[in-house]
Motif scaffolding. Structure first.
Motif, mmCIF file in Angstrom:
data_model
loop_
_atom_site.group_PDB
_atom_site.id
_atom_site.type_symbol
_atom_site.label_atom_id
_atom_site.label_comp_id
_atom_site.label_asym_id
_atom_site.label_seq_id
_atom_site.Cartn_x
_atom_site.Cartn_y
_atom_site.Cartn_z
ATOM 1 N N GLU A 3 0.819 -1.216 0.000
ATOM 2 C CA GLU A 3 0.000 0.000 0.000
ATOM 3 C C GLU A 3 0.851 1.264 0.000
ATOM 4 O O GLU A 3 0.513 2.237 -0.696
ATOM 5 C CB GLU A 3 -0.924 0.004 1.213
ATOM 6 C CG GLU A 3 -1.889 1.192 1.235
ATOM 7 C CD GLU A 3 -2.838 1.138 2.411
ATOM 8 O OE1 GLU A 3 -3.573 2.134 2.603
ATOM 9 O OE2 GLU A 3 -2.843 0.129 3.141
ATOM 10 N N HIS A 4 1.959 1.282 0.748
ATOM 11 C CA HIS A 4 2.751 2.510 0.815
ATOM 12 C C HIS A 4 3.434 2.811 -0.525
ATOM 13 O O HIS A 4 3.685 3.976 -0.855
ATOM 14 C CB HIS A 4 3.794 2.422 1.939
ATOM 15 C CG HIS A 4 4.958 1.526 1.642
ATOM 16 N ND1 HIS A 4 4.908 0.167 1.808
ATOM 17 C CD2 HIS A 4 6.212 1.812 1.190
ATOM 18 C CE1 HIS A 4 6.078 -0.361 1.490
ATOM 19 N NE2 HIS A 4 6.879 0.606 1.096
ATOM 20 N N ASN A 7 0.672 4.342 -2.669
ATOM 21 C CA ASN A 7 0.485 5.731 -2.229
ATOM 22 C C ASN A 7 1.599 6.629 -2.744
ATOM 23 O O ASN A 7 1.347 7.781 -3.139
ATOM 24 C CB ASN A 7 0.430 5.791 -0.701
ATOM 25 C CG ASN A 7 -0.830 5.161 -0.132
ATOM 26 O OD1 ASN A 7 -1.843 5.057 -0.825
ATOM 27 N ND2 ASN A 7 -0.781 4.731 1.119
ATOM 28 N N ILE A 10 0.949 7.419 -6.364
ATOM 29 C CA ILE A 10 -0.120 8.426 -6.486
ATOM 30 C C ILE A 10 0.407 9.812 -6.147
ATOM 31 O O ILE A 10 0.127 10.789 -6.860
ATOM 32 C CB ILE A 10 -1.299 8.058 -5.564
ATOM 33 C CG1 ILE A 10 -1.964 6.762 -6.039
ATOM 34 C CG2 ILE A 10 -2.328 9.196 -5.522
ATOM 35 C CD1 ILE A 10 -3.019 6.228 -5.089
ATOM 36 N N VAL A 11 1.173 9.912 -5.074
ATOM 37 C CA VAL A 11 1.770 11.201 -4.691
ATOM 38 C C VAL A 11 2.698 11.699 -5.795
ATOM 39 O O VAL A 11 2.724 12.898 -6.112
ATOM 40 C CB VAL A 11 2.540 11.071 -3.355
ATOM 41 C CG1 VAL A 11 3.368 12.331 -3.086
ATOM 42 C CG2 VAL A 11 1.577 10.824 -2.208
#
Length: 228
Positions: A3-4, A7, A10-11
């Motif tokens: 998940e990180h 993320n 996406i960032v």
């Protein structure tokens, strides 16, 4: 894929997009492509730096082979995947950049790096691949930026063309085949091996086009000198 990492991708997409709009705001008189190339140059510089810093053993930059990816390697790859997604979308709003060659290059790169992130393996090889694929990019964009500054068909623009061609050729056609060989002969997932082969084929295609470009530039230059 963890998940990180998702993320972070996406960032990264949002950050590259925000940087593009910042350049558009700061340089309203420059073209859409000009701002996008500034973003691309920023990414190339960051990608080369991060991949260099992720090297575990400078006596063997692609070692250990087929090993688990380190956090630094995963970070470098995720930021680049975010950039590639941004650039793939951004290029389709620019008629000059929207073509099948560019789209194919982006898709192969996204799938290949994405596979590395999903498997969390082959980090050293992929970080090295990131280094050799981006080391020539600043010169690629410089040659186009110079044209917008009015330096088309000048010695300065020709010098940028030659520097790009030389660095690209050495990186992609010397370092590239070695990395492809290491990736294919080691115990790596099949998808990563397929993507390594695909990326090398794309590099060979662009190498052919670059040779034609350089030949054309020197032929044009010699013709102009004779007429003068």
């Amino acid at each position: 894929m963890e998940e990180h990492i998702i993320n972070l991708i996406i960032v990264a997409v949002c950050s590259w997009t925000a940087l593009f709009f910042m350049f558009r705001k700061l340089l309203p008189n420059k073209s859409y492509e000009f701002s996008n190339r500034l973003v691309s140059t920023t990414h190339a510089t960051l990608a080369v730096t991060l991949s260099f810093l992720s090297v575990q053993d400078f006596t063997c930059p692609v070692c250990p082979h087929a090993s688990l990816s380190t956090p630094k390697q995963m970070q470098a790859l995720a930021i680049t995947v975010g950039y590639l997604i941004y650039d793939l979308v951004c290029s389709h709003f620019d008629e000059r950049s929207a073509n099948i060659d560019n789209t194919l290059h982006h898709l192969v790169s996204i799938i290949g790096l994405g596979a590395g992130l999903a498997y969390q393996k082959c980090g050293a090889e992929m970080a090295a691949t990131l280094f050799i694929t981006e080391i020539s990019s600043p010169f690629l964009h410089l040659r186009e930026l110079l044209k917008e500054f009015g330096y088309k068909d000048t010695d300065l623009n020709l010098a940028a063309d030659v520097m790009f061609a030389v660095i690209f050729s050495v990186a992609r056609m010397v370092g590239g085949p070695y990395l492809a060989y290491v990736t294919l002969t080691e115990d790596n997932p099949l998808l990563i091996k397929i993507m390594a082969s695909g990326l090398q084929l794309v590099s060979a295609f662009w190498f052919y086009k670059i040779l034609r470009m350089v030949k054309h530039k020197f032929t044009k230059r010699n013709t102009v000198k004779k007429l003068a």
